[in-house]
Design an enzyme around this catalytic site. Structure first.
Site, PDB file in Angstrom:
ATOM      1  N   ASP A 175     -47.537  74.961 -65.604  1.00  0.00           N
ATOM      2  CA  ASP A 175     -48.006  76.496 -64.954  1.00  0.00           C
ATOM      3  C   ASP A 175     -49.311  76.952 -64.685  1.00  0.00           C
ATOM      4  O   ASP A 175     -49.986  76.306 -65.556  1.00  0.00           O
ATOM      5  CB  ASP A 175     -46.850  77.164 -64.068  1.00  0.00           C
ATOM      6  CG  ASP A 175     -45.887  76.449 -63.735  1.00  0.00           C
ATOM      7  OD1 ASP A 175     -45.844  75.406 -63.223  1.00  0.00           O
ATOM      8  OD2 ASP A 175     -44.706  76.751 -64.147  1.00  0.00           O
ATOM      9  N   TYR A 186     -44.651  73.751 -77.983  1.00  0.00           N
ATOM     10  CA  TYR A 186     -45.318  74.793 -77.038  1.00  0.00           C
ATOM     11  C   TYR A 186     -44.999  75.704 -78.461  1.00  0.00           C
ATOM     12  O   TYR A 186     -44.426  76.384 -78.846  1.00  0.00           O
ATOM     13  CB  TYR A 186     -44.285  75.136 -75.746  1.00  0.00           C
ATOM     14  CG  TYR A 186     -44.572  74.113 -74.923  1.00  0.00           C
ATOM     15  CD1 TYR A 186     -45.549  74.636 -73.394  1.00  0.00           C
ATOM     16  CD2 TYR A 186     -43.446  72.808 -74.513  1.00  0.00           C
ATOM     17  CE1 TYR A 186     -45.524  73.567 -72.833  1.00  0.00           C
ATOM     18  CE2 TYR A 186     -43.779  72.286 -73.604  1.00  0.00           C
ATOM     19  CZ  TYR A 186     -44.550  72.338 -72.361  1.00  0.00           C
ATOM     20  OH  TYR A 186     -44.830  71.939 -71.578  1.00  0.00           O
TER      21      TYR A 186
END
Length: 275
Positions: free
Chosen positions: A72, A133
């Site tokens: 994003d 992540y």
């Protein structure tokens, strides 16, 4: 794919038609100021920059890309993996791709780290078996200076032991409805977390996680929830209630994008020959 949304475990796609040479690339980028990975009509995206730079290496012919994860806006990547399909009549090698794209990507904060030739059946998205992540929190009274746009600033002291106790309840397969975005398009909310570790390094609190795939905003929503527990606003046991609720409103806030970074992507046969 969003900052944390990865490929659904679907059937393998058919090999691409001949006439193209497929190359795997490992890239890093600072997502600040960009609209995320996916190409947009009204702003600058990472995908748009990558494809434009690749196109310049083959006389402006189109070079389509596929990524292991669509980050994003504002989300960073230290080891994103993509593939590019170059025309097979283009005299190009690994070094020319890395250095040539590096030149054409200036002054943007997008860098090609490694390149490797792969077969037509290899797919950056569908061949991946895990993504990792890191979410980083700056935990101190003073706002960030050098680390602005790279961390979530939390003034209230965080207890990482409490955060880890809560995180342990999220390991393994679960229905993560409470931790996915309302607009998440994944067909199933079931995901399996292989790793969810929290540790402190001075003023930094790092949340490291690894799974085959993630739901839209899953990592950021987990970070927002763990922050509430680490700051003692919620008890550790609250995490169980949140999972069982299967309701996004039950969990914590969506942590801001700037603290999130895609660290790495794994494959059964690593095209970059990393050990």
């Amino acid at each position: 794919m969003s900052d944390t949304q990865a490929a659904e475990p679907l059937a393998e796609p058919a090999a691409e038609p001949t006439g193209l040479n497929r190359w795997a690339l490992r890239i890093e980028y600072d997502g600040t100021g960009y609209l995320g990975w996916q190409k947009q009509n009204d702003g600058t995206s990472i995908q748009g920059l990558i494809e434009a730079a690749a196109s310049k290496l083959v006389r402006n012919r189109p070079v389509p890309s596929i990524t292991a994860g669509r980050t994003d806006a504002g989300v960073h990547a230290a080891g994103m993996v993509i593939h590019l399909d170059f025309p097979d009549d283009a005299p190009i090698d690994a070094r020319q791709i890395r250095d040539g794209m590096g030149y054409h990507l200036k002054p943007h904060r997008v860098v090609v780290l490694e390149t490797a030739k792969v077969g037509p059946e290899w797919n950056a998205r569908f061949s991946a078996t895990w993504r990792s992540y890191r979410y980083t929190i700056l935990n101190r009274p003073a706002r960030p200076g050098l680390m602005e746009n790279r961390v979530w600033h939390i003034k209230r002291p965080l207890d990482v032991d409490l955060m880890q106790q809560a995180a342990n309840h999220l390991l393994g397969p679960h229905d993560f409805t409470s931790f996915r975005a309302v607009a998440c398009q994944a067909r199933s909310p079931i995901r399996t977390l292989d790793v969810l570790n929290i540790h402190r390094d001075g003023e930094l609190v790092m949340i490291d996680t690894k799974a085959r795939s993630f739901l839209h905003h899953q990592v950021r929503n987990m970070a927002g929830t763990l922050m509430m527990i680490g700051s003692r606003q919620w008890p550790v046991e609250k995490i169980i209630e949140i999972l069982e609720a299967k309701d996004r409103c039950a969990a914590g806030q969506t942590a801001p994008p700037e603290g999130l970074c895609l660290m790495d992507v794994g494959y059964p046969d690593d095209p970059f020959n990393r050990s």
